[in-house]
Scaffold this motif. Structure first.
Motif, PDB file in Angstrom:
ATOM      1  N   LEU A  51       0.809  -1.216   0.000  1.00 18.89           N
ATOM      2  CA  LEU A  51       0.000   0.000   0.000  1.00 18.89           C
ATOM      3  C   LEU A  51       0.843   1.267   0.000  1.00 18.89           C
ATOM      4  N   ALA A  52       2.124   1.158  -0.323  1.00 24.38           N
ATOM      5  CA  ALA A  52       3.018   2.314  -0.232  1.00 24.38           C
ATOM      6  C   ALA A  52       2.628   3.424  -1.198  1.00 24.38           C
ATOM      7  N   ASP A  53       1.987   3.088  -2.313  1.00 29.38           N
ATOM      8  CA  ASP A  53       1.617   4.086  -3.315  1.00 29.38           C
ATOM      9  C   ASP A  53       0.197   4.573  -3.055  1.00 29.38           C
ATOM     10  N   ASP A  54       0.046   5.573  -2.176  1.00 32.78           N
ATOM     11  CA  ASP A  54      -1.241   6.206  -1.885  1.00 32.78           C
ATOM     12  C   ASP A  54      -2.287   5.176  -1.466  1.00 32.78           C
ATOM     13  N   GLY A  55      -1.888   4.268  -0.589  1.00 33.88           N
ATOM     14  CA  GLY A  55      -2.814   3.247  -0.124  1.00 33.88           C
ATOM     15  C   GLY A  55      -3.393   3.579   1.240  1.00 33.88           C
TER      16      GLY A  55
END
Length: 833
Positions: A393-397
């Motif tokens: 979820l590192a990318d805008d999660g």
């Protein structure tokens, strides 16, 4: 929208808006003029009439109404949608008062009131015709309107429910001593007033709840009922409320009754949340990457793939079944490695690594204490161990109700993020909506109590029918089931919907409903299946929201379970002693049991209290101190510190049907020779016990599985005597070879007996459904995903399945990358973060 914004957009006022403004101002001017005339006559200044107190009061009323209409007309000129709402409320109350007078006084009063009624009805009609709505409402507002229409039932069912609610309000007035009605027809008028006031106050209540965090939310939840119903009863002519106390009593009587009516008309929890979360969702900002599809990962905690298959064939899961049968989705099962428990699987799925997580709880040799995955402080330590900043979820999660964050920038009800700034719930629109809506808190409370009653009835039914195997179902679990199956589920849906409305790229949410009930009731028992059917309804809600146009981007939905579940009578029920007692009797040493802190027991509910506490206020600090104190007491009970009298020589831990034994005074993992030197009979006693299938210990040549009649080298697969792993899955040897090599692996792994004929295991905790080791469905979780997506051939084993949670992570990351996610994250495509 203000006038300047309308002008900037080049919007021209349609004729209906001009007529609405003109009629509002004209009505206001006429009321003011009439009020001044009555004031002059009533004051005695007129030669035609003496001073009249009644005339002065009436004139003041007309002046007030006139001034209100003039002010609303000015606001309408400026394009304020709020003025349209207030105008509608005033018109509705005027009509109610006129009808009450007409029904009570006869046709003469009706003829007198026809003029005002006609004017107010015209104002409402002009305010809500399509051109006016389009002028005042944003595109988001129009989408919400369409979403509401698609989530409500047929006209006759809605009409029947309205009549039932009116009857319930009449019953409330009748049975509440301090509330009364002058005439029967005041009750339906009051019902209309309740609806109008509720609709008008909802934005204000939401603002209060969202602005002041949990204190504002819970206060609003408690006061919204009284405010809404009390104000509605006060403004309704013919309804008498003797005191504020009786207004409170009437509020909860009506809340309970209306909730039961709603339940009777099959108003699902998820329909309610969809409509009201949609109403309160903030207008999503324009996204630069709105064309990139988002993904909602829904973890169906503990649901085995074979159970999904049987329920799909039976048609008991309409939403998932429709996905599979229509070809929009497909599904498979994957293999959960030992330990088959949530922290191991979630760490692997969200972070791509679950190294050195030997069980749900274990003795940490460096810390000298037990580490428990569902304690916030310990979850933070575990995440720090497995995270490299590039989680799923590192990318805008957004992480919701998980043990770990997956490196999400935003987390709610997530153990490892508890207490951090981004974990607070108070500022989220969806959360505020959940508590602030007048029906929300009371409805959730009533249904939670109903779930608790249902649990007691179902537990009694199991006992009466002598259902076997079973465990005692009482104590805190009764409350836990109510909170988990109602309050937390509703809140999770609100948080997911809110995240979709704001356009989060990826969302991962864990629903523990099935897992929690199956632990106590059984894997395929009716109450467990009912919770699974409820989760299918949740998926329908999320699907409808995604398709309503309210979400800031298009979304796909992926289902994954972290493990399965296996069933059977417990070790204590079979052997008459617990694993701890068996170890103590075989060694004469002090041991420690942690069955009081088993997986899932109360953790989500406790975390909800902790996160609601937020930070800053005295209440928050008091709540946090109480929670910290409870954690400290539990920790001291489970694992006294080193050097203090009573420090255990041996720690014995049960995680489902997987047991772990640590010699706590050793600074390294002991091998078989060292164990035999300390306690010569221990390993033989365990391996030969009828309730134990095999034990795993380290030797100088590598790990070995030992059973009653033989051994197996886990590296070379050389078997001496009978293979103790023969009844178990083929991956058992590789799983235990890997787990036994962990730095904090137990000195002795213990796996319970497995009955292949009944497909049953024996939990070392008092749980009829369990997971943690091997045997049965516990290592067979599911994965449901869009059929257009393809499984990586390089990621599956020889059976065509993903093997291990880390492989699931790599597959999910690859799918996100194919959708256009994670472009800013460094590293080889599809590799774990």
């Amino acid at each position: 929208m203000s006038a300047s914004r309308h002008e900037a957009a080049g919007a021209r006022r349609p004729p209906s808006v001009l007529a609405l403004i003109g009629l509002t101002l004209l009505t206001g001017a006429a009321s003011l003029a009439l009020g001044f005339v009555l004031a002059i006559e009533g004051s005695g200044l007129s030669s035609r009439a003496p001073w009249s107190a009644n005339a002065v009061v009436v004139s003041a009323l007309f002046v007030t109404v006139g001034a209100a209409h003039v002010a609303l007309g000015v606001l309408l000129v400026r394009g304020a949608n709020t003025a349209r709402v207030i105008l509608t409320v005033l018109a509705a109350l005027t009509v109610l008062a006129t009808w009450y007078d007409a029904l009570g006084a006869g046709s003469d009063a009706l003829r007198v009131g026809l003029g005002p009624v006609a004017i107010e009805a015209t104002l409402v009609a002009l305010a809500w015709v399509r051109p006016t709505r389009r002028y005042f409402q944003s595109e988001q507002g129009r989408r919400i309107g369409r979403a509401v229409q698609t989530t409500t039932r047929s006209g006759w069912r809605r009409a029947a429910e309205v009549l039932a609610q009116v009857a319930m309000l009449g019953l409330t007035v009748w049975i509440t001593p301090g509330v009364g009605a002058d005439h029967w027809f005041a009750v339906p008028l009051a019902a209309v007033a309740v609806g109008v006031v509720s609709w008008a106050l909802q934005p204000l209540l939401l603002h209060v709840a969202g602005r002041f965090g949990w204190v504002g939310a819970l206060s609003t939840a408690l006061l919204a009922q009284v405010t809404t119903l009390g104000l509605a009863l006060w403004v309704t002519p013919g309804i008498v409320v003797s005191s504020l106390w009786w207004a409170v009593v009437a509020t909860w009587v009506f809340a309970i009754g209306s909730t039961l009516v709603a339940w009777g008309f099959s108003v699902g929890t998820e329909d309610y949340l969809l409509v009201h979360a949609a109403r309160m969702a903030a207008s999503a900002p324009a996204l630069e990457d709105a064309q990139v599809r988002g993904v909602v990962f829904v973890q169906l905690d503990g649901v085995p793939a074979p159970l999904l298959e049987s329920q799909l064939r039976a048609g008991n899961l309409p939403t998932i079944s429709r996905w599979i049968r229509s070809g929009s989705h497909t599904w498979t099962e994957w293999t959960a490695r030992v330990p088959s428990t949530t922290p191991v699987s979630q760490a692997g799925i969200l972070h791509g690594s679950n190294e050195n997580i030997p069980a749900f709880r274990w003795w940490d040799r460096s810390l000298g204490r037990l580490l428990v995955a569902n304690r916030p402080a310990d979850a933070t330590l575990i995440e720090a161990m497995v995270s490299d900043g590039r989680g799923l979820l590192a990318d805008d999660g957004v992480s919701i109700s998980n043990l770990f964050t997956g490196d999400a920038p935003t987390s709610h009800l997530t153990m490892s993020a508890a207490g951090s700034a981004n974990a607070a719930l108070g500022g989220t629109e969806a959360y505020a909506t959940f508590f602030a809506h007048p029906a929300g808190f009371s409805r959730a409370l009533v249904l939670t109590l109903g779930e608790m009653v249902k649990e007691r009835v179902q537990a009694w039914r199991q006992e009466r029918r002598d259902v076997q195997p079973r465990v005692h179902r009482g104590g805190a679990y009764v409350l836990l089931r109510g909170v988990t199956n109602v309050m937390l589920r509703d809140l999770n849906v609100s948080l997911v919907v809110g995240s979709m409305a704001r356009g989060a790229r990826s969302i991962y949410v864990d629903f523990v409903d099935y897992d929690e009930i199956a632990h106590h009731a059984g894997v395929t028992r009716p109450e467990s299946l009912a919770s699974l059917y409820g989760l299918d309804g949740v998926l329908s809600t999320l699907e409808r929201f995604a398709e309503s146009g309210l979400a800031a981007r298009p979304y796909d939905i992926v289902l994954v379970s972290d493990h399965g579940q296996s069933q059977g009578a417990t070790f204590l029920q079979r052997a008459g002693v617990s694993l701890e007692e068996l170890v103590r009797s075989s060694t004469g040493a002090t041991s420690v049991a942690v069955a009081v802190d088993r997986e899932g027991a109360g953790a989500p509910a406790e975390l909800l209290v902790s996160e609601l506490a937020g930070t800053g206020s005295r209440t928050a600090r008091a709540a946090q101190r109480a929670i910290a104190g409870a954690d400290a007491r539990a920790e001291s009970r489970d694992s006294p510190p080193r050097g203090v009298a009573g420090t255990p020589e041996i720690a014995v831990v049960g995680s489902g049907n997987l047991g772990g034994i640590w010699f706590t005074d050793a600074d390294h993992g002991l091998d078989l020779t060292e164990i035999d030197e300390r306690h010569p009979e221990l390993v033989a006693t365990l391996a030969g016990h009828l309730g134990i299938g095999f034990v795993v210990v380290r030797t100088a040549d590598g790990p070995v599985a030992i059973g009653e009649r033989g051994t197996r080298d886990l590296h070379t697969s050389v078997v001496t005597g009978e293979d103790p792993l023969a009844p178990y899955p083929a991956h058992t040897a590789a799983d235990f070879a890997r787990a036994s090599a962990f730095l904090d692996a137990p000195d002795i792994y213990v796996n319970s007996v497995y009955d292949a004929q009944l497909d049953e295991v024996a939990a070392f905790e008092e749980l009829v459904g369990c997971h943690g080791g091997v045997g049965g469905w516990q290592t067979r979780p599911l994965l449901v995903y869009p059929a257009a997506w393809h499984m990586g051939r390089d990621l599956v084993d020889s059976s065509g399945r993903l093997y291990g949670a880390d492989a699931v992570h790599r597959q999910l990351v690859r799918w996100l990358e194919e959708l256009g996610h994670r472009s800013a994250l460094a590293g080889p495509p599809g590799e774990p973060g």
